[in-house]
Write an enzyme that holds these catalytic residues in place. Sequence first.
Site, PDB file in Angstrom:
ATOM      1  N   LYS A 171       1.162  -1.526   0.142  1.00  0.00           N
ATOM      2  CA  LYS A 171      -0.059   0.206  -0.284  1.00  0.00           C
ATOM      3  C   LYS A 171       0.556   1.211   0.025  1.00  0.00           C
ATOM      4  O   LYS A 171       0.322   1.895  -0.778  1.00  0.00           O
ATOM      5  CB  LYS A 171      -0.773   0.002   1.182  1.00  0.00           C
ATOM      6  CG  LYS A 171      -1.802  -0.959   0.858  1.00  0.00           C
ATOM      7  CD  LYS A 171      -2.295  -0.910   2.728  1.00  0.00           C
ATOM      8  CE  LYS A 171      -2.332  -0.775   4.178  1.00  0.00           C
ATOM      9  NZ  LYS A 171      -1.022  -2.434   3.968  1.00  0.00           N
ATOM     10  N   ARG A 225      -9.506   1.256   8.426  1.00  0.00           N
ATOM     11  CA  ARG A 225      -8.714  -0.029   8.770  1.00  0.00           C
ATOM     12  C   ARG A 225     -10.523  -0.760   9.442  1.00  0.00           C
ATOM     13  O   ARG A 225     -10.100  -1.977   9.534  1.00  0.00           O
ATOM     14  CB  ARG A 225      -7.395   0.075   9.931  1.00  0.00           C
ATOM     15  CG  ARG A 225      -6.501  -0.434   9.148  1.00  0.00           C
ATOM     16  CD  ARG A 225      -5.665  -0.164  10.421  1.00  0.00           C
ATOM     17  NE  ARG A 225      -4.857  -0.820   9.679  1.00  0.00           N
ATOM     18  CZ  ARG A 225      -3.361  -0.445   9.273  1.00  0.00           C
ATOM     19  NH1 ARG A 225      -3.781   0.287   8.866  1.00  0.00           N
ATOM     20  NH2 ARG A 225      -2.439  -1.229   9.094  1.00  0.00           N
ATOM     21  N   ARG A 240      12.256  -5.873   5.083  1.00  0.00           N
ATOM     22  CA  ARG A 240      11.709  -4.299   4.566  1.00  0.00           C
ATOM     23  C   ARG A 240      12.532  -3.494   5.211  1.00  0.00           C
ATOM     24  O   ARG A 240      12.739  -3.457   6.058  1.00  0.00           O
ATOM     25  CB  ARG A 240      10.188  -4.114   5.053  1.00  0.00           C
ATOM     26  CG  ARG A 240       9.617  -2.830   5.035  1.00  0.00           C
ATOM     27  CD  ARG A 240       8.304  -2.175   4.975  1.00  0.00           C
ATOM     28  NE  ARG A 240       7.823  -2.697   6.347  1.00  0.00           N
ATOM     29  CZ  ARG A 240       6.504  -2.741   6.342  1.00  0.00           C
ATOM     30  NH1 ARG A 240       6.119  -2.113   5.704  1.00  0.00           N
ATOM     31  NH2 ARG A 240       6.000  -3.255   7.003  1.00  0.00           N
ATOM     32  N   ARG A 264      11.628  -2.358  10.593  1.00  0.00           N
ATOM     33  CA  ARG A 264      10.208  -1.712  11.391  1.00  0.00           C
ATOM     34  C   ARG A 264      10.231  -2.639  12.759  1.00  0.00           C
ATOM     35  O   ARG A 264       9.760  -3.781  13.218  1.00  0.00           O
ATOM     36  CB  ARG A 264       8.683  -1.395  11.543  1.00  0.00           C
ATOM     37  CG  ARG A 264       9.124   0.293  10.509  1.00  0.00           C
ATOM     38  CD  ARG A 264       7.307   0.215  10.176  1.00  0.00           C
ATOM     39  NE  ARG A 264       6.068  -0.764   9.906  1.00  0.00           N
ATOM     40  CZ  ARG A 264       4.986  -0.256   9.233  1.00  0.00           C
ATOM     41  NH1 ARG A 264       5.414   0.075   7.716  1.00  0.00           N
ATOM     42  NH2 ARG A 264       4.055  -1.454   9.882  1.00  0.00           N
ATOM     43  N   ARG A 294      -0.377  -9.497  13.303  1.00  0.00           N
ATOM     44  CA  ARG A 294      -1.661  -7.930  12.494  1.00  0.00           C
ATOM     45  C   ARG A 294      -2.281  -8.845  11.350  1.00  0.00           C
ATOM     46  O   ARG A 294      -3.460  -8.353  10.857  1.00  0.00           O
ATOM     47  CB  ARG A 294      -0.468  -7.153  11.543  1.00  0.00           C
ATOM     48  CG  ARG A 294       0.289  -6.180  12.912  1.00  0.00           C
ATOM     49  CD  ARG A 294       2.214  -5.487  12.471  1.00  0.00           C
ATOM     50  NE  ARG A 294       2.057  -4.728  11.318  1.00  0.00           N
ATOM     51  CZ  ARG A 294       3.070  -4.940   9.859  1.00  0.00           C
ATOM     52  NH1 ARG A 294       4.140  -4.892  10.910  1.00  0.00           N
ATOM     53  NH2 ARG A 294       3.093  -3.573   8.773  1.00  0.00           N
TER      54      ARG A 294
HETATM   55  P1  AP5 Z   1       4.684  -1.395   1.967  1.00  0.00           P
HETATM   56  O1  AP5 Z   1       4.618  -0.895   1.237  1.00  0.00           O
HETATM   57  O2  AP5 Z   1       5.809  -0.315   3.126  1.00  0.00           O
HETATM   58  O3  AP5 Z   1       3.474  -2.583   1.724  1.00  0.00           O
HETATM   59  P2  AP5 Z   1       1.965  -1.980   2.990  1.00  0.00           P
HETATM   60  O4  AP5 Z   1       1.192  -2.782   2.877  1.00  0.00           O
HETATM   61  O5  AP5 Z   1       2.472  -0.231   2.930  1.00  0.00           O
HETATM   62  O6  AP5 Z   1       2.352  -2.509   4.762  1.00  0.00           O
HETATM   63  P3  AP5 Z   1       2.795  -2.021   5.966  1.00  0.00           P
HETATM   64  O7  AP5 Z   1       3.081  -2.894   7.139  1.00  0.00           O
HETATM   65  O8  AP5 Z   1       3.551  -0.326   5.673  1.00  0.00           O
HETATM   66  O9  AP5 Z   1       1.268  -1.750   6.165  1.00  0.00           O
HETATM   67  P4  AP5 Z   1       0.683  -2.132   7.566  1.00  0.00           P
HETATM   68  O10 AP5 Z   1      -1.244  -2.439   7.372  1.00  0.00           O
HETATM   69  O11 AP5 Z   1       1.054  -2.874   8.615  1.00  0.00           O
HETATM   70  O12 AP5 Z   1       1.205  -0.825   8.490  1.00  0.00           O
HETATM   71  P5  AP5 Z   1       0.723   0.912   8.731  1.00  0.00           P
HETATM   72  O13 AP5 Z   1       1.778   1.537   8.605  1.00  0.00           O
HETATM   73  O14 AP5 Z   1      -0.485   0.999   7.677  1.00  0.00           O
HETATM   74  O15 AP5 Z   1       5.556  -2.887   1.164  1.00  0.00           O
HETATM   75  C1  AP5 Z   1       6.218  -4.529   2.146  1.00  0.00           C
HETATM   76  C2  AP5 Z   1       7.264  -4.546   1.521  1.00  0.00           C
HETATM   77  O16 AP5 Z   1       7.593  -5.378   0.731  1.00  0.00           O
HETATM   78  C3  AP5 Z   1       8.610  -3.908   1.252  1.00  0.00           C
HETATM   79  O17 AP5 Z   1       9.872  -4.016   1.816  1.00  0.00           O
HETATM   80  C4  AP5 Z   1       8.410  -3.375   0.132  1.00  0.00           C
HETATM   81  O18 AP5 Z   1       9.613  -2.685  -0.640  1.00  0.00           O
HETATM   82  C5  AP5 Z   1       8.564  -3.985  -0.437  1.00  0.00           C
HETATM   83  N1  AP5 Z   1       6.694  -5.291  -1.533  1.00  0.00           N
HETATM   84  C6  AP5 Z   1       6.104  -4.140  -1.916  1.00  0.00           C
HETATM   85  N2  AP5 Z   1       5.708  -4.104  -3.743  1.00  0.00           N
HETATM   86  C7  AP5 Z   1       6.298  -5.136  -3.460  1.00  0.00           C
HETATM   87  C8  AP5 Z   1       5.927  -5.564  -4.393  1.00  0.00           C
HETATM   88  N3  AP5 Z   1       5.047  -5.545  -5.906  1.00  0.00           N
HETATM   89  N4  AP5 Z   1       6.904  -6.786  -4.768  1.00  0.00           N
HETATM   90  C9  AP5 Z   1       7.570  -7.140  -4.670  1.00  0.00           C
HETATM   91  N5  AP5 Z   1       8.172  -6.752  -2.788  1.00  0.00           N
HETATM   92  C10 AP5 Z   1       7.030  -5.201  -2.525  1.00  0.00           C
HETATM   93  O19 AP5 Z   1       0.288   0.558   9.908  1.00  0.00           O
HETATM   94  C11 AP5 Z   1       1.019   0.127  11.435  1.00  0.00           C
HETATM   95  C12 AP5 Z   1       0.371   0.378  12.659  1.00  0.00           C
HETATM   96  O20 AP5 Z   1      -0.088   1.212  13.366  1.00  0.00           O
HETATM   97  C13 AP5 Z   1      -1.244  -1.178  12.435  1.00  0.00           C
HETATM   98  O21 AP5 Z   1      -0.760  -2.228  12.838  1.00  0.00           O
HETATM   99  C14 AP5 Z   1      -1.823  -0.092  13.515  1.00  0.00           C
HETATM  100  O22 AP5 Z   1      -1.439  -0.500  14.785  1.00  0.00           O
HETATM  101  C15 AP5 Z   1      -1.562   1.136  14.018  1.00  0.00           C
HETATM  102  N6  AP5 Z   1      -2.773   1.903  11.873  1.00  0.00           N
HETATM  103  C16 AP5 Z   1      -2.100   2.452  11.093  1.00  0.00           C
HETATM  104  N7  AP5 Z   1      -3.711   2.785  10.470  1.00  0.00           N
HETATM  105  C17 AP5 Z   1      -4.718   2.640  11.433  1.00  0.00           C
HETATM  106  C18 AP5 Z   1      -5.292   2.742  11.472  1.00  0.00           C
HETATM  107  N8  AP5 Z   1      -6.138   3.669  10.733  1.00  0.00           N
HETATM  108  N9  AP5 Z   1      -6.808   2.582  12.657  1.00  0.00           N
HETATM  109  C19 AP5 Z   1      -6.214   1.727  13.833  1.00  0.00           C
HETATM  110  N10 AP5 Z   1      -4.519   1.412  13.500  1.00  0.00           N
HETATM  111  C20 AP5 Z   1      -4.112   1.895  12.554  1.00  0.00           C
HETATM  112 MG    MG Z   2       2.583   0.985   4.959  1.00  0.00          MG
END
Ligand code: AP5
Ligand code: MG
Length: 213
Positions: free
Chosen positions: A13, A88, A127, A160, A171
Amino acid sequence: MKIVMLGAPGAGKGTQAKMIADKYSIPHVSTGDIFRANIKEGTALGLEAKSYMDQGKLVPDELTVRILLDRVAKDDCKNGYVLDGFPRTIPQAEVLKDALAKQNDKIDFAIDVDVPDENIVKRMSGRRACVTCGATYHIEHVPPKKEGICDKCGSELILRDDDKPETVLNRLKVYHEQTQPLIDFYNKEGILKTVDGTIDVKDVFANIVAILN
Ligand code: AP5
Ligand code: MG
């Protein structure tokens, strides 16, 4: 243009949202990045968010919604934005929908980046993330030009805290229980688009651009 990115943790994402933001000159709004910036600065919000994030749990809706609505009310969001990691939960999606409806506005596209669970844990351990600008890399698939240094802003890259395998599994569980129902929610709204997130980053992006154009 207002876009919501859906998908499991690690689906890509953030990677795609940044590319969309660059191409269409709209802000990339990531609730995860906002929380991590607050953790880094040691704010009260950061402290509270960290206690949930480190366990792979969601930060409570009430707090998250407040932060998000504040952010999208800023001037730079008036021509649109790409939301990454929000909504989410169904209640978050309802609040966003109602807030936009009050301004005669709506989300235009919900893009689900589809990646099976098997691929996720492996992706996460490779990552690396920039704590300053939020850019993400992968040691094999998307390496930075210089090891451990962000291409975009020159800051240090970190693994992270919530990317440990046991936290990733939690997660994923939380994703299936609370976030996956949004796929159905946006399908009923008639704006859901699904892309295969297992192919090369550039090809995923080309498919998204084809949808947005
Ligand atoms: P990346 O682009 O980093 O993936 P992502 O989908 O952004 O993954 P996140 O871990 O950031 O998602 P998340 O939803 O768990 O975390 P968030 O920060 O939102 O890609 C992942 C890896 O794959 C990278 O190394 C990338 O280079 C690689 N990659 C990408 N595309 C690829 C491809 N096509 N092929 C190969 N490799 C690839 O949330 C973190 C925490 O914050 C949550 O757990 C929660 O506690 C809190 N939080 C955030 N938002 C909310 C909300 N709205 N409500 C409640 N809690 C929340
Ligand atoms: Mg992300």
